[in-house]
Design a protein around this motif. Structure first.
Motif, PDB file in Angstrom:
ATOM      1  N   GLY A 122      48.054  55.533  52.445  1.00 31.52           N
ATOM      2  CA  GLY A 122      46.866  55.859  51.658  1.00 31.52           C
ATOM      3  C   GLY A 122      46.867  55.155  50.313  1.00 31.52           C
ATOM      4  N   ALA A 123      48.018  55.158  49.638  1.00 28.22           N
ATOM      5  CA  ALA A 123      48.126  54.489  48.338  1.00 28.22           C
ATOM      6  C   ALA A 123      47.916  52.984  48.490  1.00 28.22           C
ATOM      7  N   ALA A 124      48.507  52.398  49.521  1.00 30.63           N
ATOM      8  CA  ALA A 124      48.337  50.959  49.754  1.00 30.63           C
ATOM      9  C   ALA A 124      46.867  50.631  50.021  1.00 30.63           C
ATOM     10  N   GLY A 125      46.209  51.467  50.793  1.00 33.70           N
ATOM     11  CA  GLY A 125      44.796  51.252  51.083  1.00 33.70           C
ATOM     12  C   GLY A 125      43.925  51.376  49.848  1.00 33.70           C
ATOM     13  N   ILE A 126      44.228  52.351  49.003  1.00 34.19           N
ATOM     14  CA  ILE A 126      43.461  52.528  47.764  1.00 34.19           C
ATOM     15  C   ILE A 126      43.682  51.355  46.828  1.00 34.19           C
ATOM     16  N   VAL A 127      44.935  50.924  46.673  1.00 32.98           N
ATOM     17  CA  VAL A 127      45.226  49.762  45.815  1.00 32.98           C
ATOM     18  C   VAL A 127      44.493  48.534  46.343  1.00 32.98           C
ATOM     19  N   ASN A 128      44.551  48.316  47.650  1.00 33.89           N
ATOM     20  CA  ASN A 128      43.859  47.167  48.239  1.00 33.89           C
ATOM     21  C   ASN A 128      42.347  47.255  47.998  1.00 33.89           C
ATOM     22  N   SER A 129      41.770  48.435  48.183  1.00 35.56           N
ATOM     23  CA  SER A 129      40.337  48.609  47.953  1.00 35.56           C
ATOM     24  C   SER A 129      39.974  48.365  46.490  1.00 35.56           C
ATOM     25  N   PHE A 130      40.810  48.860  45.595  1.00 34.72           N
ATOM     26  CA  PHE A 130      40.576  48.652  44.164  1.00 34.72           C
ATOM     27  C   PHE A 130      40.631  47.163  43.817  1.00 34.72           C
ATOM     28  N   LEU A 131      41.673  46.484  44.286  1.00 32.40           N
ATOM     29  CA  LEU A 131      41.801  45.051  44.009  1.00 32.40           C
ATOM     30  C   LEU A 131      40.644  44.261  44.594  1.00 32.40           C
ATOM     31  N   ASN A 132      40.248  44.608  45.803  1.00 34.67           N
ATOM     32  CA  ASN A 132      39.144  43.921  46.464  1.00 34.67           C
ATOM     33  C   ASN A 132      37.820  44.170  45.734  1.00 34.67           C
ATOM     34  N   GLU A 133      37.576  45.399  45.339  1.00 34.39           N
ATOM     35  CA  GLU A 133      36.307  45.765  44.695  1.00 34.39           C
ATOM     36  C   GLU A 133      36.170  45.201  43.285  1.00 34.39           C
ATOM     37  N   TYR A 134      37.240  45.307  42.501  1.00 35.97           N
ATOM     38  CA  TYR A 134      37.132  44.968  41.083  1.00 35.97           C
ATOM     39  C   TYR A 134      37.720  43.613  40.701  1.00 35.97           C
ATOM     40  N   LEU A 135      38.604  43.089  41.524  1.00 34.00           N
ATOM     41  CA  LEU A 135      39.219  41.801  41.202  1.00 34.00           C
ATOM     42  C   LEU A 135      38.972  40.754  42.279  1.00 34.00           C
ATOM     43  N   ASP A 136      38.198  41.113  43.284  1.00 36.96           N
ATOM     44  CA  ASP A 136      37.877  40.213  44.395  1.00 36.96           C
ATOM     45  C   ASP A 136      39.144  39.608  45.015  1.00 36.96           C
ATOM     46  N   PHE A 137      40.151  40.466  45.205  1.00 34.82           N
ATOM     47  CA  PHE A 137      41.428  40.044  45.782  1.00 34.82           C
ATOM     48  C   PHE A 137      41.803  41.066  46.851  1.00 34.82           C
ATOM     49  N   SER A 138      41.944  40.617  48.092  1.00 32.26           N
ATOM     50  CA  SER A 138      42.269  41.521  49.187  1.00 32.26           C
ATOM     51  C   SER A 138      43.645  41.196  49.757  1.00 32.26           C
ATOM     52  N   ILE A 139      44.547  42.113  49.577  1.00 37.29           N
ATOM     53  CA  ILE A 139      45.901  41.954  50.119  1.00 37.29           C
ATOM     54  C   ILE A 139      45.846  41.893  51.643  1.00 37.29           C
ATOM     55  N   MET A 140      44.995  42.734  52.242  1.00 38.79           N
ATOM     56  CA  MET A 140      44.895  42.777  53.706  1.00 38.79           C
ATOM     57  C   MET A 140      44.422  41.433  54.265  1.00 38.79           C
ATOM     58  N   LYS A 141      43.454  40.818  53.618  1.00 39.85           N
ATOM     59  CA  LYS A 141      42.973  39.509  54.082  1.00 39.85           C
ATOM     60  C   LYS A 141      44.080  38.471  53.966  1.00 39.85           C
ATOM     61  N   LYS A 142      44.839  38.519  52.884  1.00 37.24           N
ATOM     62  CA  LYS A 142      45.950  37.573  52.703  1.00 37.24           C
ATOM     63  C   LYS A 142      47.021  37.779  53.783  1.00 37.24           C
TER      64      LYS A 142
END
Length: 147
Positions: A122-142
């Motif tokens: 859950g924490a990893a998903g929230i961090v990924n969503s936050f990074l994707n939404e606000y910094l346009d960086f997706s760990i999952m896509k990478k």
């Protein structure tokens, strides 16, 4: 929309049924040992049954919160699988505790491991969503590009 959440909903409903079953077993133990409400102590077997059910109730909101958080923000299938394992571990915990105080330990430790995994997902998903939404960086896509 509902179809997208069917696994999480199914595990939630199964776990709710399990909570009802545990409460029913406490009622059955009350009758067997003649412990009438509002009393919460009696024969040692009743005390263990009651305490096992209460512990399951105490952990239930934590379980539901991390199950849905991990499922919505990380991956529904992984969270649902861990949820099913949690229901199994709660079964082991409850019935082990009814038999003896030490009998609860295997199920209890398994539950802690599963909850830790769900919290981490859950924490990893929230961090990924936050990074994707606000910094346009997706760990999952990478990660998907790497594997």
């Amino acid at each position: 929309m509902a179809g997208d959440l069917i696994l999480l909903a199914a595990v939630s409903l199964l776990s709710a049924f399990q909570q009802c079953h545990f409460a029913w077993l406490v009622g059955k133990s009350r009758m067997k040992h003649k412990v009438m409400p509002p009393a919460v102590t009696g024969a040692p077997e009743f005390d263990r049954t009651f305490r096992a059910q209460q512990n399951c109730v105490e952990f239930y909101p934590i379980f539901l919160t991390v199950l849905w958080t991990a499922g919505l923000f990380f991956n529904q299938e992984s969270a649902s699988f861990l949820g099913l394992l949690y229901v199994f571990a709660r079964y082991k915990y409850f019935h082990g505790y009814v038999q003896s105080v030490k009998g609860r330990l295997t199920g209890f430790y398994l539950n802690l491991i599963i909850l830790t995994c769900l919290i981490t997902l859950g924490a990893a998903g929230i961090v990924n969503s936050f990074l994707n939404e606000y910094l346009d960086f997706s760990i999952m896509k990478k990660l998907r590009k790497l594997f």
